[in-house]
Design an enzyme around this catalytic site. Sequence first.
Site, short mmCIF file in Angstrom:
data_model
loop_
_atom_site.label_atom_id
_atom_site.label_comp_id
_atom_site.label_asym_id
_atom_site.label_seq_id
_atom_site.Cartn_x
_atom_site.Cartn_y
_atom_site.Cartn_z
N HIS B 73 0.85 -1.21 0.00
CA HIS B 73 0.00 0.00 0.00
C HIS B 73 0.88 1.25 0.00
CE1 HIS B 73 -3.10 2.92 1.27
NE2 HIS B 73 -2.24 3.30 2.21
N GLU B 259 11.58 12.96 -1.45
CA GLU B 259 10.51 12.26 -2.17
C GLU B 259 9.15 12.84 -1.82
OE1 GLU B 259 10.60 10.24 -4.52
OE2 GLU B 259 8.90 8.85 -4.51
N HIS B 306 15.30 13.89 10.46
CA HIS B 306 14.16 14.07 11.37
C HIS B 306 13.24 12.85 11.31
CE1 HIS B 306 11.79 16.38 8.04
NE2 HIS B 306 11.50 15.12 8.00
N HIS B 307 13.54 11.92 10.42
CA HIS B 307 12.83 10.64 10.44
C HIS B 307 13.55 9.64 11.34
CE1 HIS B 307 10.17 11.61 7.02
NE2 HIS B 307 11.18 12.37 6.65
N ARG B 454 2.34 2.50 14.82
CA ARG B 454 1.92 2.22 13.44
C ARG B 454 2.33 0.79 13.08
NH1 ARG B 454 6.28 5.60 9.78
NH2 ARG B 454 5.09 4.76 8.04
#
Lengths: 324, 550
Positions: B73, B259, B306-307, B454
Site C-alpha cells: 500500500h 521524495e 528528522h525521520h 503504526r
Amino acid sequence: MRALLSLAGLVSLVLVAAPAALAQGSFAPVEPASPNAEGIRSSYLFVSIFILAIFVLVEGALIAFILKYRRRRRARFADGAQIHGQTRLEILWTTLPVVVLFLIAAFVFIELPGIKNVPEAGASGELEIRVTGRQYYWQYEYPNGVIAIDRMRAPVGVPVRLTVSAPDSDVIHSWWIPALGGKIDAIPGRVNETWFEADRTGVFEGQCAELCGVGHAFMTASVEVLPEAEFAAWLEERRQAQTTGDVALGEETWEGVCAKCHGLAGQGALYRAVAGSAVLRDPQAVETLVRNGRRTMPAVGAGWTAEQIDALNAYLKESPPGGS
Amino acid sequence: MAVRTEPHPAYQGKVVSWLTTTDHKRIGILYICTSLLFFVLAGLMGLVIRLQLMQANGDVVDPQRYNELVTIHGTSMVFLVGVPILAGFGNYLVPLMIGAHDMAFPRLNALSYWLFAFGGAVLMLSFFAQGGAAQAGWTSYPPLAEQTAGHGQDLWILSLHILTASSIAGAINFLVTIHNLRARGMTWTRMPLFVWSIYVYAWLLLAVLPVLSAAITMILLDRGLELGGWEIQTSFFDPAEGGNAVLYQHAFWFFGHPEVYIIVLPAFGIISEVLPVFARKPIFGYKAIAFSTVAIGFFSMLVWAHHMFTVGLPISLQAYFMIASMVIAVPTGMKIFNWLATLWRGNLAFDSAMLFALGFLSIFVVGGLTGIYLAAFPIDWQLHDSYFVVAHFHYTLFGGVVFAIFAGLHYWWPKMFGRMLDERLGKLSFWLLFVGFNLTFFPQHLLGLEGMPRRIATYANESWEGYNTLSTVGSWVMGVAILAFVVNVLVSRNGPRVGNDPWRAYTLEWYTTSPPPPHNFDDVPYVTSPRPLYDLRRRLREREGARGAA
Ligand SMILES: [Cu+2]
C-alpha cells in the site's frame, strides 16, 4: 477591519484556552508518570498554542474569504481585483513564522535537559537495567543477574537507567512506554540509552514501536512500578529462584517467547501447534531448538544463560502446555 | 485562437496507436490512467487494512499478509501513484503550457511510461511470489528487509530499480524540455507555476533517486545472490560482520524526505494554477511562490534525519535536523499565505476543481502544522512511529496530493477530452472525500497520542477501538467518494462538448483546441506575462473598444 478584529479576538481566545483544553481528554500525550514524559508533554502543549492559533487564523481567513468573495450576482468571468502581490505582506508572513519557530525551538531547548538527562540519584541510588529487544519479546537483565521477560519491575521514585539494544542476529525494535517517556530504538550492533523515574506505583503498558516482523503487534512491554521495599524483595526472590531452576522465569519465557507464535497452550498461533510435541519433553532438544532455531523459527534463545534454559525446561516439566 | 472542436483525425486510432504512441498528450493520459488504476488497487489494500483494525483483535487477514498489505500500500501510493500521476500531468501539460509541440525526447518519454507500467506490474504481482510480497514496510529497513524469506523483497527491489530508471529518464526529459522549448517571450518569471514545480520535481528526482538505488542495491547484495557460479554475499548493514544498520536509514531518508516534496511540489503547482482561474485574479506573489518552490526543493535535501530521531543520534545532530526542518516550514507557510491572498477580493466560483483546491488548502494546513510537533525532536521521541505520524503524512500526502490531483483532473478534463465532468457528481465526490478523509485520519492523531504504534497488524487494547472504528467508517466514505468519481468518468464519456476554453483560463494550454491536435499549436503568441491568454483577451477588448469608438 471588523472581521480582522474578531479574528484576532478568536485567536487570542484559543491561545488562552487551548493548553487547558488539550490537557483534558486524549488531545495530548498520555498522563505522564515520569519527569521526562512530563517534559515532553509540556513541550507538546506549548507548541499546541501556536499550532492552534495558526490553524484558527488560516482556516478562519479561508472561510471568511470564501463567504465574502463568492460570486453572488457578478458575471461568471468578471475580473476580481487584479492584485499581483505586496512586498510588505510577503515580508510579514515570512518573518512571523520565523519568530514563532524560534520561540518553539527555544522552549524545546529549555525543556531538553529535563527530558534527556537522568536526574541525580537520591538516597537509594539508581538502578540500571539492560533491555534487549528480540523477535518478539523484551528481555531485561538486572545488575544482580536476574532476568525477566516482557514485564519489567522497577522501584518508585528511583532513577532507572535503561541501556537498550538488540542482538546482532536480530532486527530493529523500539522501546516505548508512553507514560514513562519517549521511545528509543533497540538496534543490533548499537547500544542506546534512556531512563525513567516513576512518580507513582502501578502498571504502565507499551509495545514495540518499530516494525520487526510477523509478531510485531504482539511484542508488548509493561513496567510494574513497586514500592521500593517490595521491589527489593521481588529482586531477591527472583535471584534465589534463578539458581534453582526457577519456574517463574520459565513461565515468563514460555509466555513471552514461545506462546506468541505457538499459543499459550501450545495450540498454535502465528505458527504451528506444539502441544504434545516430544521436543518439549526433552530438555536437550529444547535447548538445541531455541539456541539455533529451525527453518522459519529464529534462534530466539541464542545467548541465553544456562539458568534461563533450565528455567524454561523446569516450567515445561511442571506444566506442559496443553496438558500432559 | 483555433476553433476546431472535433478530435483531430490522427487521434481516431486503434489500440495499437496508443501502445506505440510517442505523443506527450497520449503518454500523459496513459500515465494518469495507469496511476489511477494503481490508486484504486492500493486504496483497496488500505480498505482491508482499515477493516482489519476496525475492532480489537481483528482477524480479517493474518499478520504476515497484513505486513505485505502495509508495505505494498505504502510503496504503491508513493511510487505508483504520487510520482507517476504527477509525471502524467507534467507530460500532458508542460509542452502545452510552454507552447511546445512535444517533449524534447518523445521516444525516451514513451520508454519512461512503459518502464513505469512494467515496474508497477512487478510490484503488484509480487503478491504471488514465493513467500508473498515484501513485508518490511515501504521504508524496508534492514536487518528485517534482509532476513525476510521468499522473493517478495527481491521483487520490491527490482520494481523500484525499474521505476527509478523510468523517473530518471522522465526527469531528464522534463529538464531539457523546459530549458529549450519555451515559447518566445516566456522568460523564467513568465513560466506557469506548475511548470516551475515540475522543474524542481525533476531536479530533485535526479538528485536523490540514485541514493535510493544504491541503498536498495546494498540490501539486495546483503540478501545474497548467485551469478553464474559466483555467490555474492555482502554485509553492509549486518552488524555481526561489521556493518551498520543505521547507515541504510540515512541513505533511505536522504532520498525519502525529498521524495515527499517530489510529490507535493507539483501538487502545489496544480493549486497555483487552479486558484487564480476560479478567483479571476492573478496569483498573489508569483515570484514568492516560484522562489519558495526552489527553496523547499533545496532544503528538503538537508533534513532527512528528522525521520531518525529515535535511533540515538547525538543531541547536536538532532538539534540541527530540528532547526533545518523548521526552516522548511517558512517557504511552505509563504505558499499558504499567498494562496489565501489569491482568494482575497476575488470573484470566486465553486466548481468541483475549485472545491478540491480549497479542500486541499484546508487539509494541507493541518498536515503542515502537525509536522511542527514532529520536527521538535523530544516531542518526536513520543510521537515517532505512532499513529500520529500516520495521520500526519496522510494529511500531507492524501489531503495534499490527492485533493490537488482531483482538482487538476476536474480542471484539465475538458482540455484532455473536450468534455466536462459532471458537476453534481464532482461535488458529491468532493464532499464525500472531504468528510471521509477527516473522519478516517483525524482520529488517528488521537490514537497515536494514546500510544498506538503504526504498522501493528492488530491490537488488544480495547480503549483504542472507538477511534479505530470511526477511522474505518471514514475509509468507507472515501471509498464511495472514489466510486462517485469513477461513475462520473463513465457518465461523462458522452457529456456535452464545451468548447476550447470553458474556464477562460490564463495559460497557453488553453490557446489551442480541446483536445489539442497532435502538433499542439498552429501558432503560439508572444508571451508577455505569466498569463498570456489574459493579456491576449485584454488586447482584443481594447482593440474592439477602439474600433467601437472610431
Ligand atoms: Cu519489535
